[in-house]
Design an enzyme around this catalytic site. Structure first.
Site, short mmCIF file in Angstrom:
data_model
loop_
_atom_site.label_atom_id
_atom_site.label_comp_id
_atom_site.label_asym_id
_atom_site.label_seq_id
_atom_site.Cartn_x
_atom_site.Cartn_y
_atom_site.Cartn_z
N MET A 31 -5.44 -48.34 -16.40
CA MET A 31 -5.75 -49.55 -17.16
C MET A 31 -6.13 -49.19 -18.59
SD MET A 31 -7.35 -52.24 -14.48
CE MET A 31 -9.03 -51.65 -14.47
N GLY A 37 -10.88 -38.20 -16.97
CA GLY A 37 -10.45 -38.47 -15.59
C GLY A 37 -8.96 -38.78 -15.55
N HIS A 38 -8.52 -39.67 -16.44
CA HIS A 38 -7.09 -39.99 -16.52
C HIS A 38 -6.29 -38.74 -16.92
CE1 HIS A 38 -8.99 -43.99 -17.69
NE2 HIS A 38 -8.27 -44.32 -16.63
N GLY A 148 -6.88 -41.05 -8.66
CA GLY A 148 -8.12 -40.27 -8.68
C GLY A 148 -8.97 -40.55 -7.45
N GLN A 149 -9.63 -39.49 -6.98
CA GLN A 149 -10.57 -39.62 -5.85
C GLN A 149 -11.76 -40.49 -6.24
OE1 GLN A 149 -10.39 -38.87 -2.78
NE2 GLN A 149 -12.54 -39.06 -2.16
N SER A 186 -15.69 -43.00 -16.25
CA SER A 186 -15.12 -44.31 -15.96
C SER A 186 -15.04 -45.09 -17.27
CB SER A 186 -16.03 -45.07 -14.98
OG SER A 186 -15.73 -46.46 -15.00
P1 AMP Z 1 -8.32 -46.94 -14.10
O1 AMP Z 1 -7.75 -46.87 -15.48
O2 AMP Z 1 -9.81 -47.00 -14.05
O3 AMP Z 1 -7.64 -47.99 -13.24
O4 AMP Z 1 -7.97 -45.56 -13.42
C1 AMP Z 1 -6.64 -45.07 -13.36
C2 AMP Z 1 -6.61 -43.88 -12.43
O5 AMP Z 1 -7.48 -42.87 -12.93
C3 AMP Z 1 -7.07 -44.21 -11.01
O6 AMP Z 1 -6.24 -43.55 -10.08
C4 AMP Z 1 -8.46 -43.68 -10.99
O7 AMP Z 1 -8.91 -43.31 -9.70
C5 AMP Z 1 -8.34 -42.47 -11.89
N1 AMP Z 1 -9.66 -42.11 -12.40
C6 AMP Z 1 -10.54 -42.93 -13.04
N2 AMP Z 1 -11.68 -42.26 -13.30
C7 AMP Z 1 -11.51 -41.00 -12.83
C8 AMP Z 1 -12.34 -39.83 -12.78
N3 AMP Z 1 -13.57 -39.82 -13.28
N4 AMP Z 1 -11.83 -38.72 -12.20
C9 AMP Z 1 -10.58 -38.72 -11.66
N5 AMP Z 1 -9.76 -39.78 -11.67
C10 AMP Z 1 -10.22 -40.91 -12.24
#
Ligand code: AMP
Length: 295
Positions: A31, A37-38, A148-149, A186
């Site tokens: 998103m 993390g991404h 991501g986990q 996050s």
């Molecule tokens: P999002 O943009 O928050 O929807 O996250 C996109 C992807 O990045 C999802 O698969 C999340 O699980 C992963 N993700 C978000 N935060 C982390 C993190 N701290 N460590 C690993 N993966 C992450």
């Protein structure tokens, strides 16, 4: 690197790469508001696939009424700069109307697992998640799709979705990236003020304390959850939404850790900001030859 906004363009580019150029494709759905993390997902995608596609789409259907869809951080310019440095091949950044045109009426409902924990606290959330992932998989047909986990329940739900509905992709789940304080990275951490950010590190400490207890022989999940609750309660800004110890593959709560690893999942409000985290608890050691659990 090309930024693609139209679904037909994304489909045709991916089709050409697969069929004419015989390339392996890795998709990283996000998103946006990219953080380490991404980037850990993108690095692995780069390693495993010849072509890397990162989707950036703040998906309205996975936000409940009163949630933060409107104020969710968006910065496509900055994200594009980061992804250029990472040698990403395509950014797929469609508009809301492109994904959900007038008359859109088909949704994917994962049952059971979509209704507990995150699904119970955020009704409709996983229906939105499953639907957008289904759309992205059908648009790109990636060989590998990276998650991501951090969002452990989402990862299990997606694995099930892919298996149940026969999507032809391999789901790769990567470990949680954290700040030095232990706080899981996050995009929503941007909502925390300085005091709250410091307070939020209590989550990881409470999880680690429970893990340490389980490693030293405490296998009764009720007792481990009491340790977590005591840890979080010590921080005045923090309030537990849910905490549970579950089977990592089914998300069913368990009473006792046995010869398989368990997953401790938690959602905590820090002030008004809701954060999630999790930690694996190792399997109880089994006495050689007897099958009895060592206490
Ligand atoms: P999002 O943009 O928050 O929807 O996250 C996109 C992807 O990045 C999802 O698969 C999340 O699980 C992963 N993700 C978000 N935060 C982390 C993190 N701290 N460590 C690993 N993966 C992450």
């Amino acid at each position: 690197m090309e930024i693609i906004g139209r679904r037909v363009r994304m489909s045709s580019v991916a089709r050409k790469l697969r069929r004419e150029e015989n390339k392996t494709i890795g998709l990283v759905p996000t998103m946006g508001a990219l953080h380490e993390g991404h980037l850990s997902l993108i690095r692995e995608a780069r390693r495993m696939s010849e072509i890397v596609i990162v989707s950036i789409f703040v998906n309205p259907t996975q936000f409940g009424p009163g949630e933060d869809f409107g104020r969710y951080p968006r910065d496509l310019t900055k994200d594009t700069a980061v992804l250029t440095d990472y040698n990403v091949d395509y950014i797929y950044a469609p508009s809301v109307d492109e994904i959900y045109p007038k008359g859109f009426s088909s949704f994917i409902n994962a049952e059971g697992i979509a209704e507990i924990f995150e699904g119970a606290s955020r009704p409709g959330h996983f229906r939105g998640v499953a639907t957008i992932i289904g759309i992205l998989l059908n648009t790109v047909h990636p060989d590998f799709t990276f998650f991501g986990q951090k969002d452990a329940q989402q990862a299990v739900l997606i694995k099930r979705l892919v298996r149940d509905l026969a999507f032809d992709t391999e789901i790769v789940v990567l470990p949680i990236a954290r700040e030095e304080s232990g706080l899981a990275l996050s995009s929503r951490n941007a909502y925390l003020n300085e005091e709250e950010r410091e307070a939020a590190s209590v989550i990881r400490r409470a999880l680690e304390r429970a893990k340490a207890a389980s490693v030293s022989g405490e296998h009764v999940t009720k007792h481990l959850l009491e340790i977590v609750a005591a840890g979080i309660d010590a921080e005045p800004l923090a309030r537990v939404d849910y905490a549970a110890i579950v089977d990592p593959e089914t998300f069913e709560s368990i009473d006792r850790i046995d010869d398989r690893p368990a997953l401790l999942v938690i959602a905590v409000f820090i002030g008004k900001v809701r954060l999630i985290d999790n930690i694996f608890l190792p399997a109880a050691r089994v006495r050689k030859g007897t099958g009895d659990l060592k206490e």
